[in-house]
Design a protein around this motif. Structure first.
Motif, PDB file in Angstrom:
ATOM      1  N   LYS A  52     -44.628   5.518  47.071  1.00 34.03           N
ATOM      2  CA  LYS A  52     -43.427   5.012  46.406  1.00 34.03           C
ATOM      3  C   LYS A  52     -43.714   4.712  44.939  1.00 34.03           C
ATOM      4  O   LYS A  52     -42.950   5.125  44.053  1.00 34.03           O
ATOM      5  N   HIS A  53     -44.812   4.030  44.660  1.00 34.00           N
ATOM      6  CA  HIS A  53     -45.134   3.661  43.278  1.00 34.00           C
ATOM      7  C   HIS A  53     -45.459   4.879  42.419  1.00 34.00           C
ATOM      8  O   HIS A  53     -45.118   4.913  41.231  1.00 34.00           O
ATOM      9  N   VAL A  54     -46.097   5.876  42.982  1.00 37.99           N
ATOM     10  CA  VAL A  54     -46.369   7.109  42.239  1.00 37.99           C
ATOM     11  C   VAL A  54     -45.062   7.816  41.886  1.00 37.99           C
ATOM     12  O   VAL A  54     -44.877   8.275  40.757  1.00 37.99           O
ATOM     13  N   ILE A  55     -44.145   7.894  42.826  1.00 38.35           N
ATOM     14  CA  ILE A  55     -42.846   8.534  42.569  1.00 38.35           C
ATOM     15  C   ILE A  55     -42.099   7.798  41.466  1.00 38.35           C
ATOM     16  O   ILE A  55     -41.579   8.415  40.531  1.00 38.35           O
ATOM     17  N   VAL A  56     -42.058   6.464  41.539  1.00 37.13           N
ATOM     18  CA  VAL A  56     -41.344   5.673  40.532  1.00 37.13           C
ATOM     19  C   VAL A  56     -42.003   5.825  39.165  1.00 37.13           C
ATOM     20  O   VAL A  56     -41.320   6.043  38.157  1.00 37.13           O
ATOM     21  N   SER A  57     -43.322   5.739  39.099  1.00 36.10           N
ATOM     22  CA  SER A  57     -43.995   5.837  37.798  1.00 36.10           C
ATOM     23  C   SER A  57     -43.846   7.232  37.201  1.00 36.10           C
ATOM     24  O   SER A  57     -43.617   7.364  35.985  1.00 36.10           O
ATOM     25  N   ASP A  58     -43.942   8.269  38.002  1.00 37.48           N
ATOM     26  CA  ASP A  58     -43.731   9.631  37.490  1.00 37.48           C
ATOM     27  C   ASP A  58     -42.300   9.813  37.002  1.00 37.48           C
ATOM     28  O   ASP A  58     -42.060  10.423  35.956  1.00 37.48           O
ATOM     29  N   TRP A  59     -41.345   9.289  37.760  1.00 35.32           N
ATOM     30  CA  TRP A  59     -39.931   9.413  37.395  1.00 35.32           C
ATOM     31  C   TRP A  59     -39.670   8.714  36.060  1.00 35.32           C
ATOM     32  O   TRP A  59     -39.017   9.260  35.182  1.00 35.32           O
ATOM     33  N   LEU A  60     -40.188   7.499  35.913  1.00 39.64           N
ATOM     34  CA  LEU A  60     -40.011   6.764  34.657  1.00 39.64           C
ATOM     35  C   LEU A  60     -40.717   7.459  33.496  1.00 39.64           C
ATOM     36  O   LEU A  60     -40.152   7.576  32.403  1.00 39.64           O
ATOM     37  N   ALA A  61     -41.932   7.918  33.720  1.00 37.15           N
ATOM     38  CA  ALA A  61     -42.674   8.603  32.657  1.00 37.15           C
ATOM     39  C   ALA A  61     -41.944   9.851  32.185  1.00 37.15           C
ATOM     40  O   ALA A  61     -41.873  10.111  30.977  1.00 37.15           O
ATOM     41  N   ASP A  62     -41.378  10.598  33.103  1.00 35.50           N
ATOM     42  CA  ASP A  62     -40.641  11.811  32.732  1.00 35.50           C
ATOM     43  C   ASP A  62     -39.458  11.498  31.822  1.00 35.50           C
ATOM     44  O   ASP A  62     -39.059  12.317  30.998  1.00 35.50           O
ATOM     45  N   ARG A  63     -38.894  10.318  31.960  1.00 37.65           N
ATOM     46  CA  ARG A  63     -37.711   9.973  31.164  1.00 37.65           C
ATOM     47  C   ARG A  63     -38.047   9.162  29.910  1.00 37.65           C
ATOM     48  O   ARG A  63     -37.346   9.251  28.918  1.00 37.65           O
ATOM     49  N   LEU A  64     -39.127   8.399  29.943  1.00 35.28           N
ATOM     50  CA  LEU A  64     -39.445   7.525  28.819  1.00 35.28           C
ATOM     51  C   LEU A  64     -40.431   8.121  27.819  1.00 35.28           C
ATOM     52  O   LEU A  64     -40.325   7.850  26.623  1.00 35.28           O
ATOM     53  N   LEU A  65     -41.386   8.909  28.295  1.00 32.64           N
ATOM     54  CA  LEU A  65     -42.373   9.478  27.363  1.00 32.64           C
ATOM     55  C   LEU A  65     -41.742  10.359  26.288  1.00 32.64           C
ATOM     56  O   LEU A  65     -42.156  10.278  25.137  1.00 32.64           O
ATOM     57  N   PRO A  66     -40.759  11.182  26.598  1.00 36.47           N
ATOM     58  CA  PRO A  66     -40.144  11.970  25.523  1.00 36.47           C
ATOM     59  C   PRO A  66     -39.508  11.081  24.449  1.00 36.47           C
ATOM     60  O   PRO A  66     -39.455  11.474  23.275  1.00 36.47           O
ATOM     61  N   LEU A  67     -39.044   9.912  24.790  1.00 35.57           N
ATOM     62  CA  LEU A  67     -38.442   9.004  23.822  1.00 35.57           C
ATOM     63  C   LEU A  67     -39.495   8.382  22.911  1.00 35.57           C
ATOM     64  O   LEU A  67     -39.188   7.984  21.790  1.00 35.57           O
ATOM     65  N   ALA A  68     -40.728   8.277  23.403  1.00 36.69           N
ATOM     66  CA  ALA A  68     -41.802   7.660  22.625  1.00 36.69           C
ATOM     67  C   ALA A  68     -42.559   8.656  21.761  1.00 36.69           C
ATOM     68  O   ALA A  68     -43.349   8.266  20.911  1.00 36.69           O
TER      69      ALA A  68
END
Length: 71
Positions: A52-68
């Protein structure tokens, strides 16, 4: 709702029923939405915490890293 949406659910969860999770997902107008279900998942999917935590962290990274990323 049109924001990105990630729904994680354990099928036998009796606190928030699977039917409600599916309805929330189906009614969301977001074009960026994902649904993950564990057939044996308990409430909060504690019995699959790592996955669960891997899925959530990957999902967030996919959406937030491009913004950074520097422009």
């Amino acid at each position: 709702m049109t924001c990105p949406l990630l729904v994680l659910h354990g099928t036998p969860d009796q606190v928030f029923l699977i039917e409600n999770a599916r309805l929330l997902f189906d009614l969301a107008a977001s074009e960026d939405k994902s649904f993950e279900e564990w057939p044996d998942g308990d409430h909060c999917i504690y019995n699959h915490s790592l996955e669960k935590h891997v899925i959530v962290s990957d999902w967030l990274a996919d959406r937030l890293l491009p913004l950074a990323a520097p422009s």
